[in-house]
Structures are given as C-alpha cells and as structure tokens.
Design an enzyme around this catalytic site. Structure first.
Site, short mmCIF file in Angstrom:
data_model
loop_
_atom_site.label_atom_id
_atom_site.label_comp_id
_atom_site.label_asym_id
_atom_site.label_seq_id
_atom_site.Cartn_x
_atom_site.Cartn_y
_atom_site.Cartn_z
N LYS A 96 0.85 -1.21 0.00
CA LYS A 96 0.00 0.00 0.00
C LYS A 96 0.88 1.25 0.00
CE LYS A 96 -3.88 1.99 2.63
NZ LYS A 96 -4.81 1.77 3.77
N SER A 118 -9.77 1.77 2.74
CA SER A 118 -8.89 2.54 1.89
C SER A 118 -7.84 1.70 1.15
CB SER A 118 -8.15 3.60 2.72
OG SER A 118 -7.31 2.97 3.67
N SER A 160 -9.94 -0.69 6.86
CA SER A 160 -9.36 -0.56 5.52
C SER A 160 -8.67 -1.78 4.96
CB SER A 160 -8.38 0.61 5.48
OG SER A 160 -9.10 1.79 5.35
N1 GLN Z 1 -13.27 4.04 6.02
C1 GLN Z 1 -12.63 4.44 7.25
C2 GLN Z 1 -12.22 5.90 7.16
O1 GLN Z 1 -12.47 6.50 6.17
C3 GLN Z 1 -11.49 3.55 7.58
C4 GLN Z 1 -10.24 3.90 6.88
C5 GLN Z 1 -9.06 3.07 7.29
O2 GLN Z 1 -9.19 2.03 7.95
N2 GLN Z 1 -7.88 3.54 6.94
O3 GLN Z 1 -11.67 6.44 8.07
#
Ligand code: GLN
Length: 521
Positions: free
Chosen positions: A79, A154, A178
């Site tokens: 990532k 994400s 994410s």
């Molecule tokens: N969807 C969540 C957010 O927007 C989780 C994101 C994540 O785990 N990095 O914060």
C-alpha cells in the site's frame, strides 16, 4: 497452472524446490499488471526493473546453493502509505506526489529480508481516509468483479490487485476497516492484526491509536505465511507489542470442535442487505458443521462505534497531518509573485484554495503554509482535518474528544465481556456487497456508515479477519468477519483456514477483466 494463479504458499514452495524461478514468477505477475492495471488502477507505481533484479539475485543465490529466505521469489504489493526507500510513497495524495522516503518501513524491510519481491505500490484513499478508494488523488480503483463498482477502501488497490491476480499478496493498513472492508468487497482474505502486533514504523500516520498493518491474500493460509515474517516486536515502534510470534502456519488445518463463536443479533437489523445476511448466516452454518458452537451475544455500545471513530480518527489525523506544511514535508505552493498575481480561484474539485488577496495572510510564511495545504490535500482530508481541529479546540474538547474516549472504553469493555463467553465474534464485514462508483461520493455520512461493522475492532484494539462467504446473485463477493481477543491472530487464521477447507468461495476468480478503457473517471 499459470504462476499468477498460484497461492503464496505454492509459489514459495515451487521456488524453493526449483520448479519455478523467482524471475518466472515475477514476470508472470508483471504481465498481469501490464494487462489489467490500465482498467483497474490498483497500482500507482510498478517497479518492474527492481523486482526483476531482486528475483535474479534470489535465483542466483539458490543456484549457488546459498540459503534463501522464507518468502523467496514471492511478489508482494505494498500500500502506498507504507514507506519504500526505492519507490515513491504518495499516500495517493498530491501532498506527497514527489515523496521518496529515505528508508524502508519495518514491514518492507522484513519482507525484503525474507526475500520477497516488492513489485509496486498500491492505490488507496488519500491518507487512508475513505471506504471506496474514490478519495485517491490519482483516480479511483475499480473492482475486478465489476469495474463499475468500488473495490472498497482505503486499501482498495491492495485488495483489487490480489483479486485480479496482479499480485498473490498485498500489504494493507486498517484504521477503521481498511483491510477487512476492501478484502470483503473484492472476495479476498484480509487480516487486521491486534493493535501493535505488526510494526508501524514507516506507515504514514493517519490515526495513531487505531492504525495497524496487515496482510491481504487469497487465503488465510497465505496470510499466516506473511504474518510469520511481518509480525513481532520492533524497538523502532514504541507501540509494538513484545512477545514471540507463533508459527501461525503450523496451527492451521485443525478442527474447530469446542470453539465458541458469538453472533451479534443487532448486526442483522435493518440496513443489512438480505443477500449479505443470507451469506453470513450460511457461514455460521458452515462453522457449526465444522464443530464450532454459535451463541448470541451483545455488544451494547457498538452502535456508537461510527460516531466515536469519526471523532477520534479525525482528531488524531488533524494532529498527524500538521507536518505537511510545505516546509517540513510535502507539496510546497509556488510563491504568488513567482506564478503571477491571481485573484482567488477555485481548485479543480470545486473547493476554495486559500484566498490570494493581498494582505490576507499574517506573513509570507503563513501564506506558504496555507496555500501548500490548500493545494496538496483533497476534500475528504480537509474535511477530517477541520472536524478534528474543531473537536480538539478549547471549549469543545470535553464535549467531543474526551467523550469519544470514554465511549471507546465502553466499547472495549463490551469486547472484554463478550470474550468471556465466546472465543470469536462473527458477522458481516459490510452491510452491502460492492457499491457503484460515485454512489456515495456526495454523501460523506453514507460513506462513513460503510464502516459500521469494522471500526469497533480498531477502537477496542482487537484483531479481525475478513474473507468471502458467498456471492450475490449478480456475482459480487459477500464478506464474513471474525474478530478475536487481543493476540488471537492464530485462532482467526485457523478458523478461517478451516472454513476455506470446507468451502470454495475464496478460490473463485473474476471471470474476465476488461483490458481496455482508462481507469480514471
Ligand atoms: N473508512 C474508514 C475511514 O475513512 C477507515 C479507513 C481506514 O481504515 N484507513 O476512516
């Protein structure tokens, strides 16, 4: 079988035995990337030359009879929030578009030391803020099961590249879901370890009390293999847990007799798509058939998970992202007198940049900070910084941040109570299968609700795994989530591995991925 269809375990076994060279294997995945990244946009950077050079070195060592590492020849995608010394690390943000870290993140260093081949950096929501990958400054990722749909986020690029056989393994990060949510929406297996189990040194910080790195692959067995390399104490990360790392792989393939799995009835309340509910209930039946018992349990404060998370995460983000000011880190706006005098303008997303009217800033330095941040960050990142700054400001701190911390403790206590009655908690990963690109982009609250079932594990600091437990009638994967008490990764992997011995959902691959068409909107 084509090398690109092999599991991680098959690849490392084949390379060790000499049935496949690291170069053959790396080339096979690079060819998949070449063929499909144009339509999926999972990779922001592909290091074909570096990957092949690493693979050649591994093959040479093996041919000379020298020792090779436990992941020798295994292509791994990382990532783009995780630092790599030889490749850019952009966090899918204009702010870091030109950032080349001076060092490897600890996970990357461990993967390299194990002779894995880092093939490239994967697309994501900007600074890991989002649940659909549409917040990337470099275009959305498309779901390989249906390219009109989001892969989740994400870590959407990491999930999509594994689903599309562009890499057998990817590394993601999970602050509120994410790893698990995109794994669920892309039909792969993703593990969010216990907070602190995997070092975060070199992970660009989003919300430091929640962030955790973990593996994404086609199966629990492959995740177990990766965990053996990346988990464990790192003196360079003050939050990293001490204590030995179990040989997760050797604990797999055992019956589940005596394992108690909790089921939270509220998970099945209104809002859960009926097809997802059916898939999840069928998964509970598989676990029962495997010898586990299923018990209804309560997590009374879980319903406050999303509001609690969306206070704590933005508060921490507003502090963590203060360093991107154009001086210490990140994009620096060109000076106004260098680019010609312009009146206030709107940027391309329609969000105002800092006013350019003369005298609007206390000093040229403040102007540089403001304009760098206005230009470098996208709208969702700005929204979070503003929310967090507001919630932390004098007069609001107690009402918002301090209260969120108290609710977080209640959520954590719910988990501790539940884990006195059961060994694992099962349920959906998300309320629906993959949604259409654009469906939620104009409604931040709808996007935040996507995280309903995942944020509580991060708030409580426990681990969770997500894996496919069925498909909708239209052919989209349905995800199942298991959560375990702290340091319960071994049981998460073992239970999922058992499930994957009894079902074949994780072996399904997207039939055809359109190779034409640009990935961007
Ligand atoms: N969807 C969540 C957010 O927007 C989780 C994101 C994540 O785990 N990095 O914060």
């Amino acid at each position: 079988m084509q090398p690109a269809e092999l599991t991680a375990i098959d690849i490392v076994t084949a390379v060790r035995q000499g049935d496949l060279t690291a170069v053959q294997c790396t080339l096979a995945f690079l060819q998949r990337i070449e063929a499909h990244n144009g339509s999926i946009n999972a990779f922001l950077h592909v290091d074909a030359a570096g990957a092949l050079a690493t693979a050649e070195r591994i093959d040479k060592r093996r041919s000379q009879g020298l020792p090779i590492g436990p992941l020798a020849g295994l292509p791994v995608a990382v990532k783009d929030a995780i630092c790599t010394a030889d490749q850019p690390t952009t966090c899918a943000s204009k702010m870091l578009a030109h950032f080349r870290p001076p060092y490897d993140a600890e996970v990357v260093a461990r993967l390299r030391a194990a002779d894995a081949v880092i093939v490239g950096k994967t697309n994501m929501d900007e600074f890991a803020m989002g649940g659909s990958n549409e917040n990337s400054a470099f275009g959305p990722v498309r779901n390989p099961w249906d390219v009109t749909r989001a892969p989740g986020g994400s870590s959407g690029g990491s999930a999509a590249c594994v689903a599309a056989d562009m890499a057998p393994v990817a590394i993601g990060s999970d602050t509120g879901g994410s790893i698990r949510q995109p794994a669920g929406l892309c039909g792969i297996t993703g593990l969010k370890p216990t907070y602190g189990r995997v070092s975060r040194r070199g992970l660009v910080a989003f919300a430091s009390s929640l962030d955790q790195i973990g593996p994404m692959a086609r199966s629990a067995a492959d995740c177990a293999l990766i965990m053996e390399t990346i988990a464990g104490h790192d003196p360079g990360d003050a939050t990293s847990l001490t204590g030995g790392v179990p040989r997760y792989s050797t604990q797999l393939d055992q019956p589940l007799a005596g394992v108690r799995i909790g089921r939270v009835p509220e998970h099945f309340a209104a809002g859960l798509d009926p097809e997802v509910a059916r898939g999840v209930e069928e998964a509970f039946a598989v676990f029962k058939a495997a010898g586990a018992t299923v018990h209804d349990i309560q997590l009374p404060h879980a319903k406050y998970g999303v509001p609690t998370y969306y206070l704590i995460a933005p508060c921490e983000a507003s502090s963590n992202l203060a360093r991107y000011d154009g001086a210490h880190y990140g994009h620096r706006a060109t000076r106004r007198d260098e680019e010609g005098h312009r009146a206030t303008r709107r940027d391309e997303e329609g969000h105002g940049t800092a006013p350019h009217t003369p005298g609007a800033f206390e000093s040229p330095l403040v102007e540089m900070y403001c304009r760098s941040r206005a230009e470098g960050f996208g709208p969702e990142v700005k929204r979070r910084i503003m929310l967090g700054t507001y919630a932390l400001s004098a007069g609001y701190y107690d009402a918002y941040y301090a209260k969120a911390l108290r609710v977080r403790r209640l959520i954590r206590q719910d988990y501790l109570n539940a884990f006195e009655q059961v060994d694992l908690i099962g349920g959906p990963v998300s309320a629906t299968a993959a949604f259409k690109l654009g469906e939620k982009t104009n409604d931040p609250l709808a996007m935040y609700l996507v995280d309903l079932y995942t944020v509580t594990a991060n708030l409580a600091g426990v681990g969770g795994i997500s894996f496919p437990c069925g498909f909708t009638k239209s052919g989209l994967p349905i995800g199942f989530q298991l959560q375990a008490p702290a340091l319960g990764e071994g049981l998460l992997l073992r239970a999922t591995d058992r499930f994957q011995h009894l079902t074949a959902w994780h072996q399904r691959r997207p039939k055809s991925i359109p190779s034409a068409g640009p990935a961007g909107r």
